[in-house]
Structures are given as structure tokens and as C-alpha cells.
Scaffold this motif. Structure first.
Motif, PDB file in Angstrom:
ATOM      1  N   PHE A 266       7.079  -7.884  -4.401  1.00 51.94           N
ATOM      2  CA  PHE A 266       6.535  -6.657  -4.996  1.00 51.94           C
ATOM      3  C   PHE A 266       6.115  -5.733  -3.852  1.00 51.94           C
ATOM      4  N   TYR A 267       6.773  -4.568  -3.754  1.00 53.13           N
ATOM      5  CA  TYR A 267       6.506  -3.615  -2.682  1.00 53.13           C
ATOM      6  C   TYR A 267       5.894  -2.337  -3.245  1.00 53.13           C
ATOM      7  N   VAL A 268       4.869  -1.833  -2.555  1.00 60.74           N
ATOM      8  CA  VAL A 268       4.320  -0.519  -2.873  1.00 60.74           C
ATOM      9  C   VAL A 268       4.460   0.352  -1.626  1.00 60.74           C
ATOM     10  N   TYR A 269       5.337   1.346  -1.703  1.00 59.31           N
ATOM     11  CA  TYR A 269       5.509   2.299  -0.618  1.00 59.31           C
ATOM     12  C   TYR A 269       4.580   3.484  -0.870  1.00 59.31           C
ATOM     13  N   ALA A 270       3.856   3.887   0.193  1.00 58.36           N
ATOM     14  CA  ALA A 270       2.969   5.042   0.090  1.00 58.36           C
ATOM     15  C   ALA A 270       2.931   5.720   1.450  1.00 58.36           C
ATOM     16  N   GLY A 271       3.314   6.983   1.501  1.00 56.80           N
ATOM     17  CA  GLY A 271       3.360   7.678   2.777  1.00 56.80           C
ATOM     18  C   GLY A 271       4.267   6.951   3.749  1.00 56.80           C
ATOM     19  N   ASP A 272       3.752   6.662   4.938  1.00 58.20           N
ATOM     20  CA  ASP A 272       4.517   5.925   5.947  1.00 58.20           C
ATOM     21  C   ASP A 272       4.134   4.457   5.980  1.00 58.20           C
ATOM     22  N   GLY A 273       3.537   3.985   4.899  1.00 57.38           N
ATOM     23  CA  GLY A 273       3.110   2.594   4.854  1.00 57.38           C
ATOM     24  C   GLY A 273       3.720   1.830   3.703  1.00 57.38           C
ATOM     25  N   LEU A 274       3.635   0.517   3.805  1.00 59.48           N
ATOM     26  CA  LEU A 274       4.157  -0.388   2.782  1.00 59.48           C
ATOM     27  C   LEU A 274       3.158  -1.515   2.569  1.00 59.48           C
ATOM     28  N   VAL A 275       2.887  -1.816   1.299  1.00 56.62           N
ATOM     29  CA  VAL A 275       2.017  -2.935   0.938  1.00 56.62           C
ATOM     30  C   VAL A 275       2.852  -3.920   0.139  1.00 56.62           C
ATOM     31  N   GLN A 276       2.844  -5.185   0.554  1.00 61.45           N
ATOM     32  CA  GLN A 276       3.612  -6.185  -0.176  1.00 61.45           C
ATOM     33  C   GLN A 276       2.709  -7.275  -0.725  1.00 61.45           C
ATOM     34  N   ALA A 277       2.994  -7.670  -1.954  1.00 56.24           N
ATOM     35  CA  ALA A 277       2.252  -8.761  -2.592  1.00 56.24           C
ATOM     36  C   ALA A 277       3.214  -9.563  -3.448  1.00 56.24           C
ATOM     37  N   ILE A 278       2.792 -10.770  -3.816  1.00 56.35           N
ATOM     38  CA  ILE A 278       3.587 -11.573  -4.757  1.00 56.35           C
ATOM     39  C   ILE A 278       2.828 -11.724  -6.061  1.00 56.35           C
ATOM     40  N   GLY A 279       1.671 -12.322  -6.018  1.00 55.47           N
ATOM     41  CA  GLY A 279       0.850 -12.433  -7.229  1.00 55.47           C
ATOM     42  C   GLY A 279      -0.580 -12.105  -6.865  1.00 55.47           C
ATOM     43  N   THR A 280      -0.981 -10.886  -7.084  1.00 59.36           N
ATOM     44  CA  THR A 280      -2.301 -10.460  -6.628  1.00 59.36           C
ATOM     45  C   THR A 280      -2.732  -9.217  -7.370  1.00 59.36           C
ATOM     46  N   ALA A 281      -3.943  -8.753  -7.101  1.00 53.76           N
ATOM     47  CA  ALA A 281      -4.456  -7.521  -7.703  1.00 53.76           C
ATOM     48  C   ALA A 281      -5.060  -6.679  -6.585  1.00 53.76           C
ATOM     49  N   PHE A 282      -4.602  -5.444  -6.466  1.00 49.91           N
ATOM     50  CA  PHE A 282      -5.065  -4.612  -5.367  1.00 49.91           C
ATOM     51  C   PHE A 282      -4.966  -3.132  -5.739  1.00 49.91           C
ATOM     52  N   ASN A 283      -5.686  -2.331  -4.969  1.00 53.57           N
ATOM     53  CA  ASN A 283      -5.767  -0.891  -5.213  1.00 53.57           C
ATOM     54  C   ASN A 283      -5.186  -0.148  -4.016  1.00 53.57           C
ATOM     55  N   VAL A 284      -4.375   0.881  -4.288  1.00 50.18           N
ATOM     56  CA  VAL A 284      -3.786   1.689  -3.225  1.00 50.18           C
ATOM     57  C   VAL A 284      -4.091   3.154  -3.501  1.00 50.18           C
ATOM     58  N   ARG A 285      -4.645   3.823  -2.488  1.00 52.21           N
ATOM     59  CA  ARG A 285      -4.914   5.258  -2.611  1.00 52.21           C
ATOM     60  C   ARG A 285      -4.252   5.991  -1.459  1.00 52.21           C
ATOM     61  N   LEU A 286      -3.425   6.962  -1.788  1.00 51.05           N
ATOM     62  CA  LEU A 286      -2.767   7.786  -0.778  1.00 51.05           C
ATOM     63  C   LEU A 286      -3.657   8.985  -0.518  1.00 51.05           C
ATOM     64  N   LYS A 287      -4.430   8.920   0.573  1.00 47.21           N
ATOM     65  CA  LYS A 287      -5.378   9.982   0.873  1.00 47.21           C
ATOM     66  C   LYS A 287      -4.684  11.195   1.464  1.00 47.21           C
ATOM     67  N   LEU A 288      -3.865  10.963   2.465  1.00 47.91           N
ATOM     68  CA  LEU A 288      -3.051  12.007   3.088  1.00 47.91           C
ATOM     69  C   LEU A 288      -1.624  11.469   3.168  1.00 47.91           C
ATOM     70  N   LEU A 289      -0.712  12.258   3.698  1.00 45.60           N
ATOM     71  CA  LEU A 289       0.680  11.827   3.759  1.00 45.60           C
ATOM     72  C   LEU A 289       0.851  10.551   4.573  1.00 45.60           C
ATOM     73  N   ASP A 290      -0.030  10.332   5.571  1.00 46.53           N
ATOM     74  CA  ASP A 290       0.115   9.152   6.415  1.00 46.53           C
ATOM     75  C   ASP A 290      -1.156   8.313   6.476  1.00 46.53           C
ATOM     76  N   VAL A 291      -2.046   8.481   5.477  1.00 47.26           N
ATOM     77  CA  VAL A 291      -3.286   7.698   5.431  1.00 47.26           C
ATOM     78  C   VAL A 291      -3.368   6.994   4.079  1.00 47.26           C
TER      79      VAL A 291
END
Length: 354
Positions: free
Chosen positions: A180-205
Motif C-alpha cells: 500500500f503506497y501513499v504518494y504525496a509531494g516528493d515523498g512516499l509512505v508505504q504500509a501493509i496493515g496499519t493506520a496512519f495520517n498523512v498531511r501534505l502541508k506544502l508541495l515538498d513537506v
């Protein structure tokens, strides 16, 4: 009494077709019991649709000299002929054919469900002040915060989310075979079975907070060598130009882009505060007014100006319902003695009372 007891579920055409084919199989036997005959009549009497579908299926076997008794059943449920033993061979053939038909229906349904559960392409948006929860095709859920936008692109071997704007909370269904991939700005967050929060503050933050499980943070910085590191949760290696940065476990939060800022281990009360937006509440505990205004501004189209620089670090504590901006202004005016000046309906200026 639960209201669900009053709900009537209408059978689908597919389910009636499967039942009709099953009855054709029963009636194709060499011997039919009186109980089967009676139950068949009851089934046909359920609706005109049942009789039409049954009649349509018997028409499929006309070219095979199917017994006329089957047509009689579809036309009149009150007269069900007794099968003649001399016709058992044709009845046996009918039973085989109908069984094959049932297999086609069931296998076709399972085949369709098997592939549609993998593929999902969807664009999700929330307006300013709006929040939305969506169950994805794999059983994962995503909750979008105000003024957010993301794209879902699921396939057989991976689950990809592009967070284009705003903030989202993910509760990921565990599947080691489909990362499971979450792309945001210039970053990537990967998880398999989890719960997490992603906030795109700026284009690269990107700000990431993990409530359960473990996630990996990856930079998509170009022309950087891939960092070699074995990660238990990573079922596949990083493509070239992707660089592993860090792992976050439950109760950890950080901000990252091409590099990772300090990873914070936050206590449960603070974690609950950060994720309180999911219940439609904004909670602050000794947070500088400037940060509170920045956060509140995401939920309204009103521009809020802090006219006096000395107010920017004023510590604020309290909780407010999402969208209830006036409650914040009232609290600032009464509790902190600030002057709330409404320049127009979409512009507020905060200052110290003279």
C-alpha cells in the motif's frame, strides 16, 4: 425494535436464475418426490419474475427436445405432470446441462468479483469544511479532511494512492502481497496493515503520524542513489531514484520531504489531539495563536489576519467543532480580550483591544 427488520431485500436476477437452473436440475431427475414438486410450485408462485425466468431457461433446451412438462410448470403452477420413466435419459441430460449452467453463473460471478476487487480507479475530493470517509475495494478505509484531493489506483499487485492536496487518514487492510503506497509531494509512505495520517502541508513537506503498525518513508528525490536497507514490511525493493529515509512505528510522527525532520514519540493524549479532526473536532493545548489560526483557516474560506505580531505566540487551549469558526472568535474575544474586527464577511482582523 430495529428498523432493519422492516427492510425487504429484493432478490437479484442472477440469484433467481441460479435457483431456476437448480430447479431444472431437480426436475430432470428420473424420479421426483412429491416434496420437490410442492416446493417447486411454491418457488414459482413467489412472483411473475420467477416464472418468466424459469420459462426462459426451459426455452434454452427446446432444441434438445426437453420435456413439455417443464413448459407446463412454467405456465401453470397448479398442474405439475408426473415424469414418465421412459424419458429418464433426456431428464438426465437436462440435469447435466442445468448443472453446467449453474456452474457458469457461479464461476462467472466469482470471476468478476475476483478481478473487480483488485482494480479500482477513483478520484476523491472534499470541499472546504467537508470531511468524507470512503471504503476502498480492498477493505481499507480512507478518511479525507477538509479541502483534500486524492486519486486511488489499485491493481492486482499493488495499491497506490496519490494525495494531491490536503490531509487523509488511512486504515489499511493487511495484504503482504499487495503493498500500500501513499504518494504525496516528493515523498512516499508505504504500509501493509496499519493506520496512519498523512498531511501534505506544502508541495515538498509531508507530515505523517502513525496510530497503528509500521510505515516506511521514502524520498522521490531525483538523481539520488537508492539507499540499501532491508525492511521487513517492504515486499518489493525500491525502484531506482527512490531513497529510503526512515521507519515510523505506532505513536510516532514526523515531517519529511527529501530529508526527515526529528521523529517525535508522542503520548496518547497528543496523538488523540492530532487525530481529533476525524471526529469533527479541533483540539488545542497551549498552541500558539498563529498555529491555531493556520489550522482553523483550512476549514473556512474566511481570511483571518493577526494584526499585532505580539499575539502570534499567545497560547491557546480549547476545542471547537469543525466549521464553527464563530465559536473561536467568540472565545478569543471573551476569554483573551482580543478585538475581533470584521472587515467584510470573508475577512477578519484580530488585534489587542486598546
Amino acid at each position: 425494535m430495529s428498523s432493519t427488520k422492516n427492510i425487504i431485500t429484493l432478490p437479484s436476477v442472477e440469484s433467481i436464475e441460479a435457483e431456476a437452473a437448480s430447479w431444472i436440475t431437480v426436475l430432470g431427475r428420473e424420479k421426483i418426490s412429491a416434496t420437490d414438486m410442492s416446493e417447486c410450485k411454491l418457488w414459482l408462485n413467489q412472483s411473475e419474475r420467477h416464472r418468466q425466468i424459469f420459462n426462459g431457461l426451459t426455452d434454452l433446451w427446446d432444441d434438445l427436445s426437453i420435456l413439455k412438462e417443464l413448459d407446463d410448470i412454467a405456465e401453470s403452477v397448479n398442474t405439475l405432470p408426473v415424469p414418465q420413466p421412459t424419458l429418464w435419459q433426456r431428464r438426465s441430460f437436462l440435469a447435466i446441462a442445468a448443472s453446467f449452467f449453474i456452474c457458469l453463473i457461479i464461476s462467472g460471478t466469482l470471476y468478476w468479483q475476483h478481478f473487480t476487487e483488485f482494480d479500482q480507479q477513483e478520484h476523491l475530493i472534499t470541499a472546504v469544511g467537508q470531511q468524507r470517509t470512503v471504503v476502498l475495494s480492498d477493505g481499507s478505509t480512507v478518511q479525507l479532511n477538509t479541502n483534500s484531493q486524492l486519486e486511488v489506483n489499485f491493481s492486482r499487485d499493488k495499491r497506490i494512492i496519490h494525495l494531491l492536496k490536503g490531509e487523509a487518514y488511512f486504515n489499511v487492510a493487511k495484504n503482504k502481497q499487495r503493498p500500500f503506497y501513499v504518494y504525496a509531494g516528493d515523498g512516499l509512505v508505504q504500509a501493509i496493515g496499519t493506520a496512519f495520517n498523512v498531511r501534505l502541508k506544502l508541495l515538498d513537506v509531508i507530515e505523517v503520524t502513525v496510530e497503528e503498525g509500521l510505515v516506511a518513508l521514502v524520498s522521490l528525490e531525483k538523481n539520488e542513489p537508492s539507499t540499501s536497507k532491508n525492511i521487513d514490511i517492504m515486499p518489493i525493493s525500491f525502484p531506482e531514484n527512490e531513497k529510503f529515509l526512515a521507519e515510523l512505528s505506532a505513536g510516532q510522527s514526523t515531517t519529511f520531504g527529501h530529508t526527515v525532520e526529528k521523529i517525535e514519540q508522542i503520548q496518547t493524549p497528543e496523538l488523540n489531539r492530532k487525530l481529533a479532526w476525524r471526529q469533527g473536532v479541533l483540539v488545542y493545548s497551549n498552541i500558539p495563536l498563529l498555529k491555531v489560526i493556520d489550522d482553523i483557516s483550512r476549514y473556512t474560506n474566511i481570511t483571518i489576519e493577526i494584526a499585532d505580531p505580539s499575539l502570534r505566540n499567545l497560547p491557546i487551549a480549547g476545542h471547537f467543532r469543525v466549521g464553527e469558526v464563530e465559536a473561536l472568535f467568540e472565545s478569543l474575544e471573551i476569554t483573551f480580550g482580543l478585538n475581533i474586527k470584521r472587515i467584510n464577511k470573508n475577512y477578519i482582523r484580530l488585534s489587542i483591544k486598546s
